[in-house]
Design a protein around this motif. Sequence first.
Motif, PDB file in Angstrom:
ATOM      1  N   ILE A  41      46.683  41.214  31.549  1.00 10.12           N
ATOM      2  CA  ILE A  41      46.266  40.474  32.826  1.00 10.12           C
ATOM      3  C   ILE A  41      46.622  41.115  34.026  1.00 10.12           C
ATOM      4  O   ILE A  41      46.032  40.892  34.987  1.00 10.12           O
ATOM      5  CB  ILE A  41      46.898  39.144  32.646  1.00 10.12           C
ATOM      6  N   MET A  42      47.998  41.733  33.924  1.00 11.42           N
ATOM      7  CA  MET A  42      48.260  42.544  35.105  1.00 11.42           C
ATOM      8  C   MET A  42      47.422  43.544  35.527  1.00 11.42           C
ATOM      9  O   MET A  42      46.895  43.746  36.507  1.00 11.42           O
ATOM     10  CB  MET A  42      49.730  42.949  34.917  1.00 11.42           C
ATOM     11  N   ALA A  43      46.751  44.286  34.725  1.00  9.62           N
ATOM     12  CA  ALA A  43      45.941  45.447  34.620  1.00  9.62           C
ATOM     13  C   ALA A  43      44.460  45.011  35.252  1.00  9.62           C
ATOM     14  O   ALA A  43      44.046  45.574  36.069  1.00  9.62           O
ATOM     15  CB  ALA A  43      45.913  46.208  33.404  1.00  9.62           C
ATOM     16  N   ILE A  44      44.085  43.991  34.449  1.00  9.51           N
ATOM     17  CA  ILE A  44      43.011  43.418  34.906  1.00  9.51           C
ATOM     18  C   ILE A  44      43.026  43.026  36.521  1.00  9.51           C
ATOM     19  O   ILE A  44      41.948  43.284  37.519  1.00  9.51           O
ATOM     20  CB  ILE A  44      42.473  42.038  34.115  1.00  9.51           C
ATOM     21  N   LYS A  45      43.982  42.280  36.906  1.00  3.83           N
ATOM     22  CA  LYS A  45      44.187  41.886  38.276  1.00  3.83           C
ATOM     23  C   LYS A  45      44.362  43.107  39.210  1.00  3.83           C
ATOM     24  O   LYS A  45      43.733  43.046  40.169  1.00  3.83           O
ATOM     25  CB  LYS A  45      45.287  40.719  38.501  1.00  3.83           C
ATOM     26  N   ARG A  46      45.090  44.067  38.861  1.00  7.22           N
ATOM     27  CA  ARG A  46      45.356  45.113  39.733  1.00  7.22           C
ATOM     28  C   ARG A  46      43.988  45.931  39.989  1.00  7.22           C
ATOM     29  O   ARG A  46      43.836  46.339  41.281  1.00  7.22           O
ATOM     30  CB  ARG A  46      46.335  46.258  39.080  1.00  7.22           C
ATOM     31  N   GLU A  47      42.929  45.938  38.884  1.00  6.29           N
ATOM     32  CA  GLU A  47      41.903  46.574  39.400  1.00  6.29           C
ATOM     33  C   GLU A  47      40.682  45.791  39.698  1.00  6.29           C
ATOM     34  O   GLU A  47      39.730  46.321  40.288  1.00  6.29           O
ATOM     35  CB  GLU A  47      41.231  47.285  37.816  1.00  6.29           C
ATOM     36  N   GLY A  48      40.915  44.441  39.531  1.00  2.00           N
ATOM     37  CA  GLY A  48      39.985  43.489  39.977  1.00  2.00           C
ATOM     38  C   GLY A  48      38.793  43.368  39.084  1.00  2.00           C
ATOM     39  O   GLY A  48      37.761  43.485  39.787  1.00  2.00           O
ATOM     40  N   TYR A  49      39.002  43.701  37.820  1.00  2.00           N
ATOM     41  CA  TYR A  49      37.795  43.876  36.975  1.00  2.00           C
ATOM     42  C   TYR A  49      37.300  42.561  36.546  1.00  2.00           C
ATOM     43  O   TYR A  49      37.956  41.514  36.472  1.00  2.00           O
ATOM     44  CB  TYR A  49      38.452  44.712  35.765  1.00  2.00           C
ATOM     45  N   ASP A  50      35.900  42.695  36.321  1.00  2.00           N
ATOM     46  CA  ASP A  50      35.193  41.446  36.217  1.00  2.00           C
ATOM     47  C   ASP A  50      34.765  41.528  34.827  1.00  2.00           C
ATOM     48  O   ASP A  50      33.702  42.220  34.355  1.00  2.00           O
ATOM     49  CB  ASP A  50      34.035  41.307  37.370  1.00  2.00           C
ATOM     50  N   LEU A  51      35.346  40.649  33.819  1.00  2.00           N
ATOM     51  CA  LEU A  51      34.922  40.755  32.501  1.00  2.00           C
ATOM     52  C   LEU A  51      33.576  40.221  32.440  1.00  2.00           C
ATOM     53  O   LEU A  51      33.010  40.739  31.121  1.00  2.00           O
ATOM     54  CB  LEU A  51      36.029  39.797  31.847  1.00  2.00           C
ATOM     55  N   ASP A  52      33.007  39.246  32.987  1.00  2.00           N
ATOM     56  CA  ASP A  52      31.662  38.882  32.852  1.00  2.00           C
ATOM     57  C   ASP A  52      30.692  39.971  32.979  1.00  2.00           C
ATOM     58  O   ASP A  52      29.644  39.790  32.432  1.00  2.00           O
ATOM     59  CB  ASP A  52      31.559  37.705  33.829  1.00  2.00           C
ATOM     60  N   ALA A  53      31.101  40.904  33.912  1.00  2.00           N
ATOM     61  CA  ALA A  53      29.963  42.054  34.057  1.00  2.00           C
ATOM     62  C   ALA A  53      29.798  43.159  33.140  1.00  2.00           C
ATOM     63  O   ALA A  53      28.962  43.873  33.511  1.00  2.00           O
ATOM     64  CB  ALA A  53      30.277  42.322  35.559  1.00  2.00           C
ATOM     65  N   ASN A  72      30.022  46.590  26.406  1.00  2.00           N
ATOM     66  CA  ASN A  72      31.104  47.355  26.395  1.00  2.00           C
ATOM     67  C   ASN A  72      32.399  46.812  26.839  1.00  2.00           C
ATOM     68  O   ASN A  72      33.540  47.379  27.337  1.00  2.00           O
ATOM     69  CB  ASN A  72      30.736  48.554  27.522  1.00  2.00           C
ATOM     70  N   ALA A  73      32.387  45.347  26.955  1.00  2.00           N
ATOM     71  CA  ALA A  73      33.548  44.500  27.488  1.00  2.00           C
ATOM     72  C   ALA A  73      34.823  44.852  26.804  1.00  2.00           C
ATOM     73  O   ALA A  73      35.988  45.116  27.369  1.00  2.00           O
ATOM     74  CB  ALA A  73      33.511  43.136  27.444  1.00  2.00           C
ATOM     75  N   LEU A  74      34.717  44.868  25.352  1.00  2.00           N
ATOM     76  CA  LEU A  74      35.913  45.185  24.487  1.00  2.00           C
ATOM     77  C   LEU A  74      36.421  46.503  24.795  1.00  2.00           C
ATOM     78  O   LEU A  74      37.778  46.577  25.001  1.00  2.00           O
ATOM     79  CB  LEU A  74      35.910  44.940  23.274  1.00  2.00           C
ATOM     80  N   ALA A  75      35.679  47.570  24.909  1.00  2.00           N
ATOM     81  CA  ALA A  75      36.132  48.686  25.217  1.00  2.00           C
ATOM     82  C   ALA A  75      36.967  48.981  26.532  1.00  2.00           C
ATOM     83  O   ALA A  75      37.748  49.534  26.646  1.00  2.00           O
ATOM     84  CB  ALA A  75      34.983  49.918  25.135  1.00  2.00           C
ATOM     85  N   GLN A  76      36.470  48.334  27.651  1.00  2.00           N
ATOM     86  CA  GLN A  76      37.186  48.179  28.731  1.00  2.00           C
ATOM     87  C   GLN A  76      38.292  47.475  28.773  1.00  2.00           C
ATOM     88  O   GLN A  76      39.282  47.746  29.373  1.00  2.00           O
ATOM     89  CB  GLN A  76      36.141  47.460  30.012  1.00  2.00           C
ATOM     90  N   ILE A  77      38.376  46.271  27.740  1.00  2.00           N
ATOM     91  CA  ILE A  77      39.758  45.649  27.758  1.00  2.00           C
ATOM     92  C   ILE A  77      40.708  46.650  27.279  1.00  2.00           C
ATOM     93  O   ILE A  77      41.748  46.646  27.640  1.00  2.00           O
ATOM     94  CB  ILE A  77      39.423  44.417  26.906  1.00  2.00           C
ATOM     95  N   GLU A  78      40.211  47.199  26.091  1.00  2.78           N
ATOM     96  CA  GLU A  78      41.260  48.074  25.647  1.00  2.78           C
ATOM     97  C   GLU A  78      41.502  49.301  26.540  1.00  2.78           C
ATOM     98  O   GLU A  78      42.892  49.501  26.582  1.00  2.78           O
ATOM     99  CB  GLU A  78      40.654  48.661  24.378  1.00  2.78           C
ATOM    100  N   ARG A  79      40.626  49.731  27.511  1.00  2.00           N
ATOM    101  CA  ARG A  79      41.090  50.670  28.388  1.00  2.00           C
ATOM    102  C   ARG A  79      42.115  50.317  29.252  1.00  2.00           C
ATOM    103  O   ARG A  79      43.419  50.949  29.728  1.00  2.00           O
ATOM    104  CB  ARG A  79      39.841  51.120  29.280  1.00  2.00           C
TER     105      ARG A  79
END
Length: 591
Positions: free
Chosen positions: A181-193, A197-204
């Motif tokens: 969650i920290m990494a998602i917020k720091r990057e401002g990543y939109d999981l819905d978009a 490839n979403a799971l690969a991006q989550i793992e990254r």
Amino acid sequence: MEIAFDTARELARLVSLAAAACADFDETFEPGVRPAEARFGDYQANGVLPYAKSKRTNPRALAQQLADELAKAPLFAEGMASLEIAGPGFLNIALSSEYKFAWIKKFRDESNFADGAGSLLSGKTVVVDYPSPNTAKQMHIGHLRPMVIGEAVARLIDFCGAKTVRDNHIGDWGTNFGTLIMAIKREGYDLDAAGDNALAQIERLYKEGTALEKADETGTVRDQSRAELVKLQEGDSENTALWEKIVATSNRAFERIYAMLGVKPDVTLGESFYRDKVQRIYDELTETGLAEESDGALVVFHPEHPRFNEQPFIVRKKDGASNYAGTDLATLLYRREHFGADEVVYLTDGRQRDHFEQLFLTAQKWFVKKGYELPRTSHVWWGAILGEDGKAIKTRSGEPIYLEALLNEAVERARAIVDEKSPDLSEDEKQQIARAVGLGAVRYADLSQNRTQDYVFAWDKLLAFEGNSAPYLLMAVARVHSLFRKAGAIPGDPATEAEASCLETPEELALARKLMLFPEAVALAVSDLRPHHLCTYLYELAGDFSTFFNANRVVVDEADIRARRLMLCARTVSTLETGLRLLGITPLERM
């Protein structure tokens, strides 16, 4: 006379009854009935020798006494079987050709087989814990074994009459979510978009977040991750929404692989499901005196155990957070109370053996103290999948081989073989065959190994049409169906078999004998929870059928011989198909 599905069990019952009628046998005698080498007969009862040794008496005299009593049973008295005393007191049992003929007439197909095998686990509820992947990570080749072994074990348990609950205990709760969650917020990543490839991006993002934590010598980033985890655990709406998206994204990716491998969980209750149930575990372990505080953690010691006498079983970490041990204890109790589990089967790799041994020790003591009924617990573990260099299998760049890509490659490789060998088939037929052969080959290559051993993953071997492989067995099934098409007959059709005469040739009798061993193969596989026993049997059955087929022409002019040989062909194909389906492999009528 009743013909029993599992001949070994029926003979063991008759031997036990005979022993009970003999003055020199008591309740400690065990029949020890098992298949014999063909030159000695069909079965051997070898229980007299160890019994005589324990009683310090003459084994031959005991064997004679037992044989005299056993000869009174209808099976022997009516000439359907014969007895011979061999060696120091073994009883060799030979079944007549009439008995073998009666057996294959009675047990015709998967429905009959299931009825016969259903008594093994009838009335029991068994929870099978698989495939249980960790959320927020792509499945890699290491996840193949829990998928295919778990599914085969569950199908075998089903087949043997149990009510089976497939519980997908996913790892969806833990400290890693703070980092993510920290990494998602720091990057401002939109999981819905992210799309497919979403799971690969989550793992990254998780890997990048972990790298940030390690690189930050001040500890600020790690503190941010901890803060995000605390917010999630306290029900913060933003973090809860992110967590739910991560879990949903992971499950969608998992479902694609489940569909490819025919895995259909009955329930998916992850670690998060038990987060409000672990407090009861802490309280009960403490009040019963089993758990104590040690360096701030809640632990259980097993001083009587030679390996765990100084190794605590930590059920709650010193920061107050739950862990695998606490969650697993809560899960076991829930499975007993909610599902009424008589048995729980856990599937993990061999590295978790210590954990499960301590878990089972702790549960046994706790359940006894509380007066709970403890389910039987089994840990099905396995070795590693190796590359052809004998090392842990990876891509050339050193990355893990992702499971979805591996399965797709298996289908593509099988499709190339189909295109070469059967170019005249329709596009749909080619793809159906490629899928069955490719996925079946990967599955069988794993299941045919003794699961506790490492094995080498080799494309050429697993896709070979010779040797102990899925393509070989699938081809054997397709050839029998081809035979029936050419004969203008349907496998198992009573009209086709109506004029069948009794078995005569050595190859007919040998094939019938092997068909009658199917119940023992299933019983052995389910008792050991080792599907390779069934694989070995199917491979041997295909070989015995080939020997029979090469020595005995099937479509002959004599109606009675034609009928009995078509009956043997029909029973062989129904047994092979039943066994393949138990392994999760789709049989084919054409290849």
